[in-house]
Scaffold this motif. Structure first.
Motif, PDB file in Angstrom:
ATOM      1  N   ILE A  90      13.877  -2.704   2.935  1.00  0.00           N
ATOM      2  CA  ILE A  90      13.072  -2.827   1.718  1.00  0.00           C
ATOM      3  C   ILE A  90      11.661  -2.297   1.956  1.00  0.00           C
ATOM      4  N   GLY A  91      11.073  -2.632   3.086  1.00  0.00           N
ATOM      5  CA  GLY A  91       9.735  -2.147   3.410  1.00  0.00           C
ATOM      6  C   GLY A  91       9.688  -0.632   3.538  1.00  0.00           C
ATOM      7  N   PHE A  92      10.715  -0.031   4.147  1.00  0.00           N
ATOM      8  CA  PHE A  92      10.756   1.415   4.306  1.00  0.00           C
ATOM      9  C   PHE A  92      10.881   2.105   2.950  1.00  0.00           C
ATOM     10  N   ILE A  93      11.710   1.561   2.072  1.00  0.00           N
ATOM     11  CA  ILE A  93      11.875   2.145   0.735  1.00  0.00           C
ATOM     12  C   ILE A  93      10.556   2.079  -0.035  1.00  0.00           C
ATOM     13  N   GLN A  94       9.851   0.951   0.062  1.00  0.00           N
ATOM     14  CA  GLN A  94       8.562   0.833  -0.625  1.00  0.00           C
ATOM     15  C   GLN A  94       7.547   1.814  -0.049  1.00  0.00           C
ATOM     16  N   TYR A  95       7.543   1.966   1.271  1.00  0.00           N
ATOM     17  CA  TYR A  95       6.591   2.869   1.912  1.00  0.00           C
ATOM     18  C   TYR A  95       6.859   4.312   1.505  1.00  0.00           C
ATOM     19  N   MET A  96       8.113   4.683   1.410  1.00  0.00           N
ATOM     20  CA  MET A  96       8.455   6.054   1.024  1.00  0.00           C
ATOM     21  C   MET A  96       8.146   6.315  -0.450  1.00  0.00           C
ATOM     22  N   GLY A  97       8.084   5.276  -1.256  1.00  0.00           N
ATOM     23  CA  GLY A  97       7.806   5.429  -2.678  1.00  0.00           C
ATOM     24  C   GLY A  97       6.330   5.477  -3.021  1.00  0.00           C
ATOM     25  N   LEU A  98       5.450   5.349  -2.044  1.00  0.00           N
ATOM     26  CA  LEU A  98       4.012   5.373  -2.324  1.00  0.00           C
ATOM     27  C   LEU A  98       3.575   6.765  -2.757  1.00  0.00           C
ATOM     28  N   LYS A  99       2.749   6.830  -3.781  1.00  0.00           N
ATOM     29  CA  LYS A  99       2.242   8.099  -4.277  1.00  0.00           C
ATOM     30  C   LYS A  99       0.736   7.985  -4.464  1.00  0.00           C
ATOM     31  N   ASP A 102      -2.588   5.941  -2.115  1.00  0.00           N
ATOM     32  CA  ASP A 102      -1.917   5.041  -1.185  1.00  0.00           C
ATOM     33  C   ASP A 102      -0.958   5.790  -0.266  1.00  0.00           C
ATOM     34  N   GLY A 103      -0.376   6.885  -0.727  1.00  0.00           N
ATOM     35  CA  GLY A 103       0.577   7.636   0.078  1.00  0.00           C
ATOM     36  C   GLY A 103      -0.063   8.432   1.190  1.00  0.00           C
ATOM     37  N   THR A 104      -1.362   8.720   1.080  1.00  0.00           N
ATOM     38  CA  THR A 104      -2.029   9.529   2.096  1.00  0.00           C
ATOM     39  C   THR A 104      -2.696   8.689   3.181  1.00  0.00           C
ATOM     40  N   LYS A 105      -2.760   7.391   2.983  1.00  0.00           N
ATOM     41  CA  LYS A 105      -3.403   6.527   3.976  1.00  0.00           C
ATOM     42  C   LYS A 105      -2.462   6.274   5.144  1.00  0.00           C
ATOM     43  N   PRO A 106      -3.002   6.016   6.341  1.00  0.00           N
ATOM     44  CA  PRO A 106      -2.139   5.681   7.482  1.00  0.00           C
ATOM     45  C   PRO A 106      -1.367   4.385   7.243  1.00  0.00           C
TER      46      PRO A 106
END
Length: 128
Positions: A90-99, A102-106
């Motif tokens: 679930i955490g990986f799916i949420q992380y991959m969905g960031l745009k 938020d998606g460019t932050k480490p």
């Protein structure tokens, strides 16, 4: 002339309406938030989360029966890995969905030393 400062009928003026509602909110307790309702909401959320976690562990860790004959139970470590697997997915799916920004932050952007201490305490408590 409508809208002049001396006009007595200023109830339709949006700035006056906003000012009145802001003043009313300040008189009622700040920004319209209620400490009691907030504490009760957080307490209910924590309690229901804890009960759900305990029930989920009970379901996963109960002895297994196959065809009426009891099998050897799965080890505690294996059950913990099984439970953690879904959290990681679930955490990986949420992380991959960031745009966006938020998606460019480490990955652990904004973590302080206190956050690492709390994560370590939670991880240590999960091993018990």
């Amino acid at each position: 002339v409508l809208g002049e400062k001396g006009d007595n009928d200023s109830s339709n003026d949006p700035s006056t309406t906003e000012e009145k509602s802001r003043r009313l909110a300040e008189e009622e307790g700040g920004d319209g938030q209620n400490l009691f309702v907030g504490l009760i909401s957080v307490s209910i959320a924590c309690l229901s989360s804890a009960l759900a976690g305990v029930y989920f562990e009970k379901v996963l860790k109960k002895p297994t029966n196959e065809g009426g004959a009891a099998r050897a139970p799965v080890s505690l470590w294996m059950r913990n890995i099984q439970m953690a697997f879904f959290s990681v997915c679930i955490g990986f799916i949420q992380y991959m969905g960031l745009k966006g920004d938020d998606g460019t932050k480490p990955f652990m952007h904004g973590f302080t030393a206190w956050v690492y201490v709390l994560v370590g305490l939670q991880a240590g408590g999960g091993l018990l």
